[in-house]
Design a protein around this motif. Sequence first.
Motif, PDB file in Angstrom:
ATOM      1  N   SER A  39     -55.819  41.873  42.257  1.00  0.00           N
ATOM      2  CA  SER A  39     -56.346  40.658  42.970  1.00  0.00           C
ATOM      3  C   SER A  39     -57.444  41.051  43.941  1.00  0.00           C
ATOM      4  CB  SER A  39     -55.155  39.961  43.555  1.00  0.00           C
ATOM      5  OG  SER A  39     -55.611  38.582  44.255  1.00  0.00           O
ATOM      6  N   ASP A  40     -58.433  40.257  43.999  1.00  0.00           N
ATOM      7  CA  ASP A  40     -59.369  40.485  44.930  1.00  0.00           C
ATOM      8  C   ASP A  40     -59.059  39.612  46.330  1.00  0.00           C
ATOM      9  OD1 ASP A  40     -59.941  37.888  43.850  1.00  0.00           O
ATOM     10  OD2 ASP A  40     -62.226  38.482  43.584  1.00  0.00           O
ATOM     11  N   LEU A  41     -57.935  38.687  46.148  1.00  0.00           N
ATOM     12  CA  LEU A  41     -57.418  38.025  47.397  1.00  0.00           C
ATOM     13  C   LEU A  41     -56.881  39.001  48.182  1.00  0.00           C
ATOM     14  CD1 LEU A  41     -56.326  34.941  45.355  1.00  0.00           C
ATOM     15  CD2 LEU A  41     -58.358  35.134  46.503  1.00  0.00           C
ATOM     16  N   LEU A  42     -56.220  40.264  47.670  1.00  0.00           N
ATOM     17  CA  LEU A  42     -55.574  41.050  48.788  1.00  0.00           C
ATOM     18  C   LEU A  42     -56.398  42.262  48.822  1.00  0.00           C
ATOM     19  CD1 LEU A  42     -51.876  40.817  47.255  1.00  0.00           C
ATOM     20  CD2 LEU A  42     -52.848  39.665  49.387  1.00  0.00           C
ATOM     21  N   ASN A  43     -57.036  42.472  49.937  1.00  0.00           N
ATOM     22  CA  ASN A  43     -58.028  43.490  50.231  1.00  0.00           C
ATOM     23  C   ASN A  43     -57.614  44.039  51.723  1.00  0.00           C
ATOM     24  OD1 ASN A  43     -59.227  41.830  52.131  1.00  0.00           O
ATOM     25  ND2 ASN A  43     -60.707  41.225  50.399  1.00  0.00           N
ATOM     26  N   LYS A  44     -58.164  45.396  51.897  1.00  0.00           N
ATOM     27  CA  LYS A  44     -57.748  45.754  53.246  1.00  0.00           C
ATOM     28  C   LYS A  44     -57.998  45.000  54.383  1.00  0.00           C
ATOM     29  CE  LYS A  44     -58.442  50.073  55.812  1.00  0.00           C
ATOM     30  NZ  LYS A  44     -59.204  51.400  55.739  1.00  0.00           N
ATOM     31  N   GLU A  45     -59.049  44.369  54.308  1.00  0.00           N
ATOM     32  CA  GLU A  45     -59.724  43.505  55.524  1.00  0.00           C
ATOM     33  C   GLU A  45     -58.614  42.389  55.617  1.00  0.00           C
ATOM     34  OE1 GLU A  45     -61.938  44.060  53.049  1.00  0.00           O
ATOM     35  OE2 GLU A  45     -62.718  45.672  54.304  1.00  0.00           O
ATOM     36  N   SER A  46     -58.103  41.670  54.632  1.00  0.00           N
ATOM     37  CA  SER A  46     -57.131  40.557  54.755  1.00  0.00           C
ATOM     38  C   SER A  46     -56.081  41.117  55.296  1.00  0.00           C
ATOM     39  CB  SER A  46     -56.930  39.665  53.340  1.00  0.00           C
ATOM     40  OG  SER A  46     -56.546  40.549  52.608  1.00  0.00           O
ATOM     41  N   LEU A  47     -55.572  42.097  54.787  1.00  0.00           N
ATOM     42  CA  LEU A  47     -54.134  42.828  55.088  1.00  0.00           C
ATOM     43  C   LEU A  47     -54.069  43.529  56.488  1.00  0.00           C
ATOM     44  CD1 LEU A  47     -53.174  44.798  51.932  1.00  0.00           C
ATOM     45  CD2 LEU A  47     -52.237  43.021  52.827  1.00  0.00           C
ATOM     46  N   MET A  48     -55.387  43.880  56.953  1.00  0.00           N
ATOM     47  CA  MET A  48     -55.415  44.405  58.364  1.00  0.00           C
ATOM     48  C   MET A  48     -55.387  43.139  59.534  1.00  0.00           C
ATOM     49  SD  MET A  48     -54.905  47.516  57.961  1.00  0.00           S
ATOM     50  CE  MET A  48     -54.938  47.849  59.549  1.00  0.00           C
ATOM     51  N   SER A  49     -55.724  42.045  58.984  1.00  0.00           N
ATOM     52  CA  SER A  49     -56.010  41.073  59.879  1.00  0.00           C
ATOM     53  C   SER A  49     -54.342  40.253  60.083  1.00  0.00           C
ATOM     54  CB  SER A  49     -57.096  40.019  59.419  1.00  0.00           C
ATOM     55  OG  SER A  49     -56.707  39.496  58.336  1.00  0.00           O
ATOM     56  N   SER A  50     -53.610  40.530  59.013  1.00  0.00           N
ATOM     57  CA  SER A  50     -52.285  39.859  59.276  1.00  0.00           C
ATOM     58  C   SER A  50     -51.566  40.434  60.354  1.00  0.00           C
ATOM     59  CB  SER A  50     -51.826  40.342  57.881  1.00  0.00           C
ATOM     60  OG  SER A  50     -50.343  39.855  58.041  1.00  0.00           O
ATOM     61  N   CYS A  51     -50.939  39.478  61.207  1.00  0.00           N
ATOM     62  CA  CYS A  51     -50.017  39.808  62.359  1.00  0.00           C
ATOM     63  C   CYS A  51     -48.913  40.863  61.806  1.00  0.00           C
ATOM     64  CB  CYS A  51     -49.704  38.533  63.068  1.00  0.00           C
ATOM     65  SG  CYS A  51     -48.691  37.495  62.398  1.00  0.00           S
ATOM     66  N   HIS A  52     -48.132  40.080  60.660  1.00  0.00           N
ATOM     67  CA  HIS A  52     -47.137  40.992  60.043  1.00  0.00           C
ATOM     68  C   HIS A  52     -47.463  42.248  59.849  1.00  0.00           C
ATOM     69  CE1 HIS A  52     -45.140  37.215  60.141  1.00  0.00           C
ATOM     70  NE2 HIS A  52     -45.966  36.579  59.417  1.00  0.00           N
ATOM     71  N   VAL A  53     -48.715  42.479  59.129  1.00  0.00           N
ATOM     72  CA  VAL A  53     -48.829  43.923  58.644  1.00  0.00           C
ATOM     73  C   VAL A  53     -49.072  44.754  59.899  1.00  0.00           C
ATOM     74  CG1 VAL A  53     -50.727  45.337  57.753  1.00  0.00           C
ATOM     75  CG2 VAL A  53     -49.896  43.329  56.465  1.00  0.00           C
ATOM     76  N   ASN A  54     -49.701  44.234  60.992  1.00  0.00           N
ATOM     77  CA  ASN A  54     -49.857  45.070  62.259  1.00  0.00           C
ATOM     78  C   ASN A  54     -48.488  45.153  63.027  1.00  0.00           C
ATOM     79  OD1 ASN A  54     -52.747  45.520  62.446  1.00  0.00           O
ATOM     80  ND2 ASN A  54     -53.036  43.315  62.374  1.00  0.00           N
ATOM     81  N   GLU A  55     -47.831  44.283  63.037  1.00  0.00           N
ATOM     82  CA  GLU A  55     -46.217  44.753  63.607  1.00  0.00           C
ATOM     83  C   GLU A  55     -45.719  45.756  62.895  1.00  0.00           C
ATOM     84  OE1 GLU A  55     -43.876  41.217  63.512  1.00  0.00           O
ATOM     85  OE2 GLU A  55     -45.399  40.049  64.936  1.00  0.00           O
ATOM     86  N   ILE A  56     -45.726  45.960  61.486  1.00  0.00           N
ATOM     87  CA  ILE A  56     -45.325  47.011  60.658  1.00  0.00           C
ATOM     88  C   ILE A  56     -46.175  48.342  61.108  1.00  0.00           C
ATOM     89  CG2 ILE A  56     -44.991  47.903  58.333  1.00  0.00           C
ATOM     90  CD1 ILE A  56     -44.525  44.875  57.649  1.00  0.00           C
TER      91      ILE A  56
END
Length: 61
Positions: A39-56
């Motif tokens: 999917s092009d909807l899930l990319n590094k930029e969108s993941l890195m902007s997620s507060c959940h990803v940053n908590e992990i």
Amino acid sequence: MDLEAYRGESKFYHEKSMISVAGQLQFSGMSNAVIISKSDLLNKESLMSSCHVNEILELFS
């Protein structure tokens, strides 16, 4: 299958279902693993902007 007779516990995961529904628009009939990997909807930029990803990430820092 008689739906009235089914009494088992529901194993429904809302987030997983959201990925599947959204991904079917791009990759009809594919599994969630394929949808996530292509999917092009899930990319590094969108993941890195997620507060959940940053908590992990903070847990591993």
